[in-house]
Scaffold this active site. Structure first.
Site, mmCIF file in Angstrom:
data_model
loop_
_atom_site.group_PDB
_atom_site.id
_atom_site.type_symbol
_atom_site.label_atom_id
_atom_site.label_comp_id
_atom_site.label_asym_id
_atom_site.label_seq_id
_atom_site.Cartn_x
_atom_site.Cartn_y
_atom_site.Cartn_z
ATOM 1 N N ASP A 33 -39.152 36.312 -5.093
ATOM 2 C CA ASP A 33 -40.427 36.705 -5.711
ATOM 3 C C ASP A 33 -41.525 35.961 -4.953
ATOM 4 O O ASP A 33 -41.748 34.760 -5.152
ATOM 5 C CB ASP A 33 -40.429 36.312 -7.198
ATOM 6 N N SER A 38 -44.251 57.296 -2.501
ATOM 7 C CA SER A 38 -43.355 56.136 -2.631
ATOM 8 C C SER A 38 -43.043 55.969 -4.111
ATOM 9 O O SER A 38 -43.679 56.597 -4.964
ATOM 10 C CB SER A 38 -44.041 54.864 -2.112
ATOM 11 N N SER A 84 -37.901 47.036 0.451
ATOM 12 C CA SER A 84 -36.803 47.753 -0.220
ATOM 13 C C SER A 84 -37.183 49.166 -0.641
ATOM 14 O O SER A 84 -36.343 49.882 -1.194
ATOM 15 C CB SER A 84 -36.335 46.961 -1.438
ATOM 16 N N GLY A 135 -41.691 43.675 0.700
ATOM 17 C CA GLY A 135 -41.719 44.998 0.068
ATOM 18 C C GLY A 135 -40.871 45.972 0.866
ATOM 19 O O GLY A 135 -41.134 47.176 0.886
ATOM 20 N N TYR A 148 -56.850 46.670 -9.072
ATOM 21 C CA TYR A 148 -56.210 46.785 -7.750
ATOM 22 C C TYR A 148 -57.154 46.496 -6.582
ATOM 23 O O TYR A 148 -56.876 45.644 -5.743
ATOM 24 C CB TYR A 148 -55.651 48.197 -7.660
ATOM 25 N N GLY A 151 -40.546 52.514 -0.261
ATOM 26 C CA GLY A 151 -41.873 52.937 0.178
ATOM 27 C C GLY A 151 -42.154 52.658 1.643
ATOM 28 O O GLY A 151 -41.275 52.788 2.503
ATOM 29 N N ARG A 189 -37.834 41.495 -4.553
ATOM 30 C CA ARG A 189 -37.213 40.719 -5.641
ATOM 31 C C ARG A 189 -35.827 41.235 -6.030
ATOM 32 O O ARG A 189 -34.937 40.461 -6.353
ATOM 33 C CB ARG A 189 -38.119 40.768 -6.886
ATOM 34 N N LYS A 247 -57.104 44.128 -2.980
ATOM 35 C CA LYS A 247 -56.962 44.720 -1.642
ATOM 36 C C LYS A 247 -58.163 44.324 -0.770
ATOM 37 O O LYS A 247 -58.033 44.173 0.452
ATOM 38 C CB LYS A 247 -56.821 46.238 -1.742
ATOM 39 N N SER A 288 -53.542 46.511 3.105
ATOM 40 C CA SER A 288 -54.620 46.605 2.121
ATOM 41 C C SER A 288 -54.618 48.038 1.598
ATOM 42 O O SER A 288 -53.553 48.618 1.365
ATOM 43 C CB SER A 288 -55.947 46.225 2.795
ATOM 44 N N LYS A 306 -31.363 46.589 -4.907
ATOM 45 C CA LYS A 306 -32.064 47.545 -4.033
ATOM 46 C C LYS A 306 -31.954 47.088 -2.575
ATOM 47 O O LYS A 306 -31.752 47.890 -1.665
ATOM 48 C CB LYS A 306 -33.553 47.622 -4.419
HETATM 49 N N1 LIG Z 1 -48.478 54.423 -1.948
HETATM 50 C C1 LIG Z 1 -49.768 54.579 -1.705
HETATM 51 O O1 LIG Z 1 -50.315 55.685 -1.873
HETATM 52 C C2 LIG Z 1 -50.597 53.418 -1.194
HETATM 53 C C3 LIG Z 1 -51.920 53.651 -0.815
HETATM 54 C C4 LIG Z 1 -52.670 52.597 -0.309
HETATM 55 C C5 LIG Z 1 -52.106 51.343 -0.166
HETATM 56 N N2 LIG Z 1 -50.819 51.140 -0.542
HETATM 57 C C6 LIG Z 1 -50.249 49.789 -0.325
HETATM 58 O O2 LIG Z 1 -49.199 49.915 0.618
HETATM 59 C C7 LIG Z 1 -48.178 48.949 0.340
HETATM 60 C C8 LIG Z 1 -46.838 49.646 0.184
HETATM 61 O O3 LIG Z 1 -46.975 50.570 -0.877
HETATM 62 P P1 LIG Z 1 -45.721 51.345 -1.487
HETATM 63 O O4 LIG Z 1 -46.287 52.456 -2.307
HETATM 64 O O5 LIG Z 1 -44.754 51.623 -0.420
HETATM 65 O O6 LIG Z 1 -45.152 50.209 -2.483
HETATM 66 P P2 LIG Z 1 -44.013 50.320 -3.588
HETATM 67 O O7 LIG Z 1 -43.243 51.578 -3.503
HETATM 68 O O8 LIG Z 1 -44.645 49.960 -4.907
HETATM 69 O O9 LIG Z 1 -43.059 49.099 -3.168
HETATM 70 C C9 LIG Z 1 -43.464 47.783 -3.410
HETATM 71 C C10 LIG Z 1 -42.453 46.840 -2.803
HETATM 72 O O10 LIG Z 1 -42.879 45.496 -3.035
HETATM 73 C C11 LIG Z 1 -41.802 44.741 -3.624
HETATM 74 N N3 LIG Z 1 -42.389 43.707 -4.470
HETATM 75 C C12 LIG Z 1 -43.146 43.885 -5.573
HETATM 76 N N4 LIG Z 1 -43.485 42.691 -6.097
HETATM 77 C C13 LIG Z 1 -42.938 41.740 -5.301
HETATM 78 C C14 LIG Z 1 -42.914 40.313 -5.329
HETATM 79 N N5 LIG Z 1 -43.534 39.627 -6.289
HETATM 80 N N6 LIG Z 1 -42.242 39.661 -4.358
HETATM 81 C C15 LIG Z 1 -41.585 40.348 -3.392
HETATM 82 N N7 LIG Z 1 -41.582 41.693 -3.311
HETATM 83 C C16 LIG Z 1 -42.241 42.383 -4.256
HETATM 84 C C17 LIG Z 1 -41.004 45.819 -4.399
HETATM 85 O O11 LIG Z 1 -39.648 45.466 -4.644
HETATM 86 P P3 LIG Z 1 -39.217 44.662 -5.981
HETATM 87 O O12 LIG Z 1 -39.932 45.330 -7.126
HETATM 88 O O13 LIG Z 1 -37.733 44.781 -6.027
HETATM 89 O O14 LIG Z 1 -39.677 43.267 -5.760
HETATM 90 C C18 LIG Z 1 -41.062 46.965 -3.398
HETATM 91 O O15 LIG Z 1 -40.112 46.764 -2.374
HETATM 92 C C19 LIG Z 1 -48.625 48.216 -0.926
HETATM 93 O O16 LIG Z 1 -49.294 47.035 -0.533
HETATM 94 C C20 LIG Z 1 -49.603 49.188 -1.571
HETATM 95 O O17 LIG Z 1 -50.548 48.533 -2.389
HETATM 96 C C21 LIG Z 1 -50.042 52.130 -1.060
#
Ligand SMILES: NC(=O)c1ccc[n+]([C@@H]2O[C@H](COP(=O)([O-])OP(=O)(O)OC[C@H]3O[C@@H](n4cnc5c(N)ncnc54)[C@H](OP(=O)(O)O)[C@@H]3O)[C@@H](O)[C@H]2O)c1
Length: 301
Positions: free
Chosen positions: A71, A199, A19, A17, A164, A21, A42, A168, A150, A46
């Protein structure tokens, strides 16, 4: 006691992930601190942009940055990731599993495809990659860090997060098992339980978040991803096993302390008593909000 428990200079960090956030924010910070970094996600377009951005931060002569488009919810692609490292004779020191996303929606309206997506991105990307990488993790025995991402909702699942939070919670459970199992191989397993941060994924999440989910969540401002990454890195440097990015996350986790790793023992034990006494009352209040919404929707019909 005050030494850095998460040395990155000259080490190899692999970030899923990576790329956007949190993953990308961590990649930027690690490269600036002298780490070699491989980001995985994936979408190749990006990834190439991110790598170009990361390369601008490279300061050391032998430092490198690369990407793998895969993926990770497919085991065969995780094996290809392992082969990339085997072919280059590279042994990751830090494996950071950030891939994940949420689709908040009432379960009754949840498309099956979104249930599958939740399982794939939140759980399979982590469990498959770590499993596929085991030959490189277990040999040679060395100091390594495995970081799972998580969410604070793993400690309290509420209205709108059925797609979700179960995954987690599964990531949390996986990290707890592996913390014991990988101990003999020098691997320290950390789990991040972030609160909201900005993000691309968070922006998408906000598009479907039911009003009641937001009401139960309460005011929970999303901090910048860079700030979140700084908190995570500082916590890793201090050697924390469970990492929280805001106070409320730490308090909610303290309410159900159980067997979990802990810090500030007396404060957390006190909070766990508060949780035991009042936790259900908070939950009952949330149930009353659900009933109220359901009744007012019925009246409007
Ligand atoms: N943002 C929040 O407020 C928040 C709060 C609590 C927890 N979290 C957790 O923190 C982590 C980071 O969150 P974020 O908001 O930064 O995430 P995000 O912006 O949704 O980014 C997700 C990343 O995962 C990659 N990805 C998705 N499916 C994939 C797959 N099948 N294989 C490989 N890569 C994959 C995406 O790129 P591609 O789509 O190009 O594959 C992207 O780089 C996540 O686990 C999220 O659940 C986030």
């Amino acid at each position: 006691m005050f030494s850095n428990k998460f040395v990155v200079e000259g080490k190899l960090a692999v970030i899923t992930g990576g790329s956007q956030g949190l993953g990308f924010a961590l990649a930027k910070k690690l490269v600036s601190k002298g780490a070699n970094v491989v980001i995985i996600s994936r979408t190749e377009s990006k990834l190439t942009k991110c790598v170009a951005e990361l390369k601008k931060r490279v300061e050391k002569e032998n430092q490198f940055v690369d990407y793998i488009a895969a993926d990770l919810s497919k085991y065969a692609e995780c094996e290809k990731v392992r082969e990339y490292f085997v072919a280059k004779q590279l042994y990751p020191d830090h494996l950071i599993c950030c891939a994940g996303d949420a689709y908040p929606e009432e379960f009754i309206k949840m498309p099956v495809a979104k249930i599958d997506q939740g399982i794939d991105v939140n759980y399979k990307t982590a469990v498959y990659l770590v499993h596929a990488m085991l030959p490189l993790i277990t040999e040679p025995v060395r100091e390594q860090h495995l970081v799972f991402c998580s969410s604070v909702v793993a400690f309290y699942s509420y209205y709108g997060y059925s797609q979700y939070t179960p995954l987690k919670a599964a990531v949390k459970a996986l990290s707890d098992s592996l913390r014991q199992e990988l101990l003999p191989y020098g691997v320290k397993v950390h789990t991040v339980f972030p609160g909201n941060f900005q993000s691309e994924g968070y922006a998408e999440e906000m598009l479907t978040k039911p009003a009641l989910t937001a009401q139960i969540e309460g005011p929970s401002p999303a901090i910048p991803a860079d700030e979140c990454a700084s908190i995570v890195l500082k916590s890793l440097e201090k050697g924390k096993l469970y990492i929280f990015t805001d106070l409320i996350g730490w308090v909610i986790a303290s309410f159900s302390l159980g067997f979990n790793p802990r810090e500030w023992w007396f404060a957390q034990i006190f909070l766990s008593l508060i949780g035991a006494l009042f936790g259900r009352l908070i939950d009952l209040y949330h149930e009353s909000l659900v009933r109220k919404q359901f009744n007012s929707a019925k009246k409007q019909k």
